[in-house]
Scaffold this motif. Structure first.
Motif, short mmCIF file in Angstrom:
data_model
loop_
_atom_site.label_atom_id
_atom_site.label_comp_id
_atom_site.label_asym_id
_atom_site.label_seq_id
_atom_site.Cartn_x
_atom_site.Cartn_y
_atom_site.Cartn_z
N PHE A 301 0.84 -1.20 0.00
CA PHE A 301 0.00 0.00 0.00
C PHE A 301 0.88 1.26 0.00
N THR A 302 1.90 1.28 0.85
CA THR A 302 2.78 2.45 0.95
C THR A 302 3.55 2.67 -0.34
N TRP A 303 4.00 1.58 -0.95
CA TRP A 303 4.77 1.68 -2.20
C TRP A 303 3.95 2.36 -3.28
N LYS A 304 2.73 1.89 -3.50
CA LYS A 304 1.88 2.48 -4.52
C LYS A 304 1.41 3.89 -4.14
N PHE A 305 1.18 4.09 -2.87
CA PHE A 305 0.74 5.40 -2.39
C PHE A 305 1.79 6.46 -2.74
N ILE A 306 3.05 6.15 -2.45
CA ILE A 306 4.14 7.09 -2.73
C ILE A 306 4.35 7.24 -4.23
N GLN A 307 4.23 6.13 -4.96
CA GLN A 307 4.44 6.17 -6.41
C GLN A 307 3.47 7.11 -7.09
N TYR A 308 2.20 7.03 -6.74
CA TYR A 308 1.20 7.88 -7.38
C TYR A 308 1.16 9.27 -6.76
N ALA A 313 -1.20 13.05 -12.20
CA ALA A 313 -2.61 12.83 -11.89
C ALA A 313 -2.95 13.21 -10.45
N PHE A 314 -1.94 13.26 -9.60
CA PHE A 314 -2.17 13.64 -8.21
C PHE A 314 -2.71 15.07 -8.11
N GLU A 315 -2.34 15.93 -9.09
CA GLU A 315 -2.83 17.31 -9.06
C GLU A 315 -4.33 17.37 -9.28
N VAL A 316 -4.88 16.37 -9.93
CA VAL A 316 -6.32 16.35 -10.20
C VAL A 316 -7.08 15.65 -9.07
N MET A 317 -6.61 14.49 -8.68
CA MET A 317 -7.38 13.66 -7.73
C MET A 317 -6.83 13.68 -6.31
N GLY A 318 -5.64 14.14 -6.09
CA GLY A 318 -5.08 14.24 -4.76
C GLY A 318 -4.85 12.88 -4.12
N TYR A 319 -5.01 12.83 -2.81
CA TYR A 319 -4.72 11.61 -2.07
C TYR A 319 -5.73 10.49 -2.36
N CYS A 320 -6.87 10.84 -2.95
CA CYS A 320 -7.83 9.78 -3.31
C CYS A 320 -7.20 8.80 -4.29
N LEU A 321 -6.43 9.34 -5.24
CA LEU A 321 -5.75 8.48 -6.21
C LEU A 321 -4.74 7.57 -5.53
N SER A 322 -3.95 8.12 -4.63
CA SER A 322 -2.94 7.31 -3.94
C SER A 322 -3.58 6.22 -3.10
N ILE A 323 -4.66 6.55 -2.44
CA ILE A 323 -5.36 5.55 -1.61
C ILE A 323 -5.94 4.44 -2.47
N ALA A 324 -6.57 4.83 -3.61
CA ALA A 324 -7.18 3.83 -4.49
C ALA A 324 -6.14 2.89 -5.08
N LYS A 325 -5.01 3.45 -5.51
CA LYS A 325 -3.97 2.61 -6.11
C LYS A 325 -3.26 1.76 -5.05
N GLY A 326 -3.07 2.30 -3.86
CA GLY A 326 -2.49 1.49 -2.78
C GLY A 326 -3.37 0.33 -2.41
N ALA A 327 -4.69 0.57 -2.32
CA ALA A 327 -5.64 -0.51 -2.01
C ALA A 327 -5.67 -1.54 -3.13
N THR A 495 3.16 -1.66 -19.70
CA THR A 495 2.84 -3.08 -19.48
C THR A 495 3.46 -3.59 -18.19
N THR A 496 4.61 -3.04 -17.83
CA THR A 496 5.30 -3.49 -16.61
C THR A 496 4.52 -3.15 -15.35
N GLU A 497 3.60 -2.19 -15.44
CA GLU A 497 2.81 -1.82 -14.26
C GLU A 497 1.52 -2.62 -14.16
N LYS A 498 1.21 -3.36 -15.21
CA LYS A 498 0.02 -4.21 -15.19
C LYS A 498 0.41 -5.59 -14.68
N THR A 499 0.54 -5.68 -13.36
CA THR A 499 1.16 -6.85 -12.73
C THR A 499 0.16 -7.82 -12.11
#
Length: 811
Positions: A301-308, A313-327, A495-499
């Motif tokens: 969760f932390t890895w993806k949270f920091i990555q996004y 896209a963070f400028e548009v969606m903020g922490y919602c994006l990081s939370i969604a991708k971490g989950a 493609t490398t991110e579609k894991t």
């Protein structure tokens, strides 16, 4: 008359619910001599009590002494014998309230008789005494004895009821039973009289005793006590029956006792340290497994949270994006992990490795499966919820300048509306997955899966194990949709991110391979039904031929399928045969739709034609009971049909011990083994003992087996010791076992304890017997007792030098 009694009982219950609730913890009340004397003087003429009654009153004797002196008996002789007093309710403790409760019930049922005194009909006598309404016939016979069988059906006035109350609360059970037998009131009890009271007490305790057995038990009593062959017994001879039985009575495993002498003295701080140490020792494998799982989930969760957090896209969606991708990342991991605990063959194979088995809690595979499923639910809520409630509205509603500068390329420079985003492939697949998982998770919860009666009847018709089993196969579509969902990802082109496929590939292939392997293996196993038998309690016994190369350990279980019922359903059942047997055996109790249909099929098939339905088996699979080999001392506790996994263990231990003794050429006296196995089987019905009757007969066939195993049966339908309704049965049980070596309840050499076990007593005895040793405690039964037993294991491990390690069967 029966309808009248039941209607009066219902009326009384409606009127006195509050009184019952207040008085449920009270016991017998003994009256002062002055009060009893006054009541006896008032009613002496009404009851035509003999002159000895008034003489005893004038000397300020007690109520009970007055009563029995009226029968021509010496009170001093009776009191010197110190026989136990008669009791009806073991759970009453407060002496002050018991008479008040009885008086309250009398007042609710009484009417005013011709003499302007409250009275009740004799048929209402059982309902005035707590605990006797369920033993009405016994209560009527008791009333006949107390009234000396003269006009016993006439109405009972309140003053007489008080005296009767004093009689049966002060008199001893032995004398009461004698007068119950003495139908002619001549002080002599014949063999037929004893038979009649045996049949009465047996039916009162829900025991099955035939007339032939009753005659046999009565003849045994006469043979033992009537030494002069007079053909009858007097009171002093009758009392010898209870003296004989008391010297051969079972150990008090269902009595209260003090355990202070085995406790180790510690202060509160030391005790908390010891308790923490015991919990750590017993649960450290679970703890590190769950901790590792949480750490991995948190790290992903932390890895993806920091990555996004570092993307445009963070400028548009903020922490919602990081939370969604971490989950989402934790969801990938958990969707892969959730399959591993249900790969039964793999787990059975891995647990053979002692090193892995000592570190990984394989016995908790089902619980871990549920825990990971809970993690999936949390991930779905975070991932889907933040997308739908936060990300999508921000994308559709953000300023066009910011949209073009940040994420326009991912949407072909078209800013979608909220509805357009819901119509995309990734959104639709995600929504469908959530719906399918919601259905599967909901039907897998406790109440729908077990078809709880608390659910509405309309819902009960669409719930049950079958619904749970088939709904779980919706995950086939979930995993297919998950692959599609992972291909069309928002804001991800690489493609490398579609894991997702990397996470689930191995677990899906492993689980699919297991299902294919199970299907092939079950077809290769040639299994024939050698014998089928149905027992009371709707239990089906199947004796099956043992396939070649089918090897298992005691405590394992198999999956059983009956194509005639369903070609897709497999249900787990413990093997009750020993590994050394040339056959396989299972005991199946009717606890659901599938087992009910199987029971019905074989119940119809138990005709001479032996045309049994076809059965397939798969396995064997490992279970918690399999770990009994880790301990020198083992305690097995089974409730009802929960004793099935332990029968295989007991057989295995007895066979190995016998073979070992035979190889040494020793009779067993000089070959005392330090290992000991105890089985405690608790059941409500006497007929349950028929399930394993053959095994219990074999278990105690030789004295050698007693060195390795010890078996205790508990029958909870019989009234506790001290209750007059069970005193005679206990005495005859002890006499019969002493003279013939067979228990009259189980019809085997294993004696039966009456009432519920006192687990504190049992654990105390084990702690004294096995000081400074480890004992493995294995349990199969309802969860409520599991919690109690696990608490006792912790408590006794803390307070004594014995270490109890608790294990529970999970399927």
């Amino acid at each position: 008359m029966t309808n009248f009694l039941f209607s009066r009982e219902r009326n009384w219950h409606q009127q006195s619910t509050t009184t019952q609730e207040k008085c449920i913890h009270f016991f017998s009340f003994e009256f002062g001599e002055s009060v009893i004397a006054m009541e006896l003087r008032k009613t002496e003429e009404k009851l035509s009590v003999s002159s000895s009654l008034s003489s005893s009153l004038s000397s300020s004797s007690s109520c009970s002494s007055s009563y029995w002196s009226s029968r021509g008996e010496n009170h001093e002789d009776r009191s010197s014998k110190r026989s136990p007093r008669m009791r009806f309710i073991d759970f009453l403790r407060d002496k002050e309230w018991e008479w008040k409760l009885a008086e309250k019930r009398f007042d609710q049922l009484c009417w005013i008789c011709a003499g302007n005194e409250p009275a009740i009909k004799s048929s209402n006598f059982p309902f005035c005494i707590v605990g006797m309404s369920e033993s009405q016939e016994f209560a009527y016979q008791l009333l006949r004895a107390l009234r000396r069988r003269k006009n016993w059906k006439i109405d009972i006035t309140k003053s007489e009821f008080h005296i009767l109350w004093c009689h049966f609360t002060h008199s001893d059970a032995t004398t009461t039973l004698f007068h119950l037998c003495d139908r002619n009131m001549d002080g002599k009890v014949t063999e037929n009289d004893i038979k009649q009271i045996i049949m009465l007490t047996a039916s009162t305790n829900k025991l099955s005793v035939t007339h032939e057995e009753g005659e046999d038990y009565a003849a045994l009593v006469m043979e033992e006590l009537d030494e002069e062959k007079q053909g009858y017994l007097e009171l002093h001879q009758f009392e010898n029956l209870f003296k004989i039985s008391s010297s051969n009575v079972l150990s008090p495993l269902n009595k209260q006792s003090s355990n202070k002498h085995i406790w180790q003295s510690h202060d509160s701080f030391q005790e908390s340290i010891y308790e923490a140490e015991i919990l750590l020792r017993s649960r450290w494998r679970r703890a590190w497994t769950v901790a590792l799982w949480l750490i991995i989930c948190l790290a992903l969760f932390t890895w993806k949270f920091i990555q996004y957090r570092q993307r445009k896209a963070f400028e548009v969606m903020g922490y919602c994006l990081s939370i969604a991708k971490g989950a989402a990342e934790t969801l990938k991991f958990n969707m892969a992990l959730v399959l591993l605990p249900v790969c039964r063959n793999t787990i059975t194979w891995l647990r053979r490795n002692s090193s892995l088995n000592s570190v990984i809690p394989f016995n908790d595979n089902v619980n871990f499966h549920k825990l990971v499923a809970g993690g999936i639910v949390a991930g779905v809520i975070l991932h889907g919820g933040t997308h739908l409630a936060c990300d999508f509205p921000r994308i559709s509603g953000c300023e066009k300048s910011i949209f073009k500068k940040t994420i326009a390329a991912q949407f072909n420079y078209h800013q979608p509306s909220y509805v357009e985003m819901l119509a995309t492939t990734e959104s639709l697949t995600g929504i469908i997955m959530v719906i399918l998982m919601f259905i599967a998770f909901l039907l897998a919860t406790k109440w729908p899966r077990r078809k709880s009666t608390s659910l509405p009847r309309s819902i009960q018709q669409v719930t049950g194990y079958n619904t749970f089993w088939y709904s779980h196969h919706l995950f086939i579509f979930v995993y297919a949709l998950l692959i599609v969902h992972s291909i069309f990802l928002f804001l991800t082109d690489k493609t490398t991110e579609k894991t997702t496929w990397m996470y689930i590939a191995v677990p899906v292939l492993l689980y699919s391979g297991e299902r294919i392997f199970r299907a092939i293996r079950s077809c290769l196993y040639e299994v024939n039904v050698l014998k089928a038998r149905t027992y009371s309690g709707k239990v089906l016994f199947l004796k099956l031929s043992k396939p070649e190369r089918f090897k298992y350990q005691s405590g394992m279980y198999v999956l059983i399928q009956c194509p005639q019922i369903s070609p897709f359903e497999w249900h787990p059942y413990s093997l009750t045969s020993a590994p050394q047997d040339s056959h396989l055996s299972v005991h199946i109790r009717n606890l659901g739709d599938w087992s009910y249909e199987l029971y019905s099929l074989f119940h119809e098939g138990t005709f001479p034609s032996k045309n049994y339905p076809k059965i397939f088996i798969d396995g064997p699979y490992g279970a918690a009971s399999q770990d009994h080999v880790k301990y020198n001392n083992v305690v097995l506790i089974g409730l009802g049909i929960g004793a099935t996994p332990f029968m295989s263990i007991m057989k295995d231990i007895v066979i190995k011990f016998t073979e070992k003794s035979n190889r040494r050429g020793d009779s067993g006296k000089g070959n005392q083994s330090t290992s000991k196995t105890y089985l405690y089987w608790v059941t409500r019905e006497q007929s349950s003992f028929d399930w394993f009757k053959d095994f219990m007969n074999d278990l105690t066939f030789t004295d050698q087996t007693q060195l390795a195993v010890e078996m205790h049966n508990f029958l909870t339908s019989v009234y506790h010791e001290g209750d007059v309704r069970s005193v005679l049965i206990r005495a005859i049980q002890a006499l019969h076992y002493t003279r013939r070596g067979i228990d009259i309840v189980s019809k085997t050499p294993v004696q039966t304890h009456f009432g519920r076990p006192n687990w504190i007593n049992i654990f105390s005895s084990l702690a004294r017997r096995h000081a400074r040793e480890r004992i493995g405690v294995f349990y199969c039964g309802p969860l409520a007792l599991a919690r109690e037993l696990e608490g006792l294991c912790t408590k006794f491990s803390t307070k004594t030098s014995t270490r109890f390690v608790f294990h529970k069967e999970n399927y």
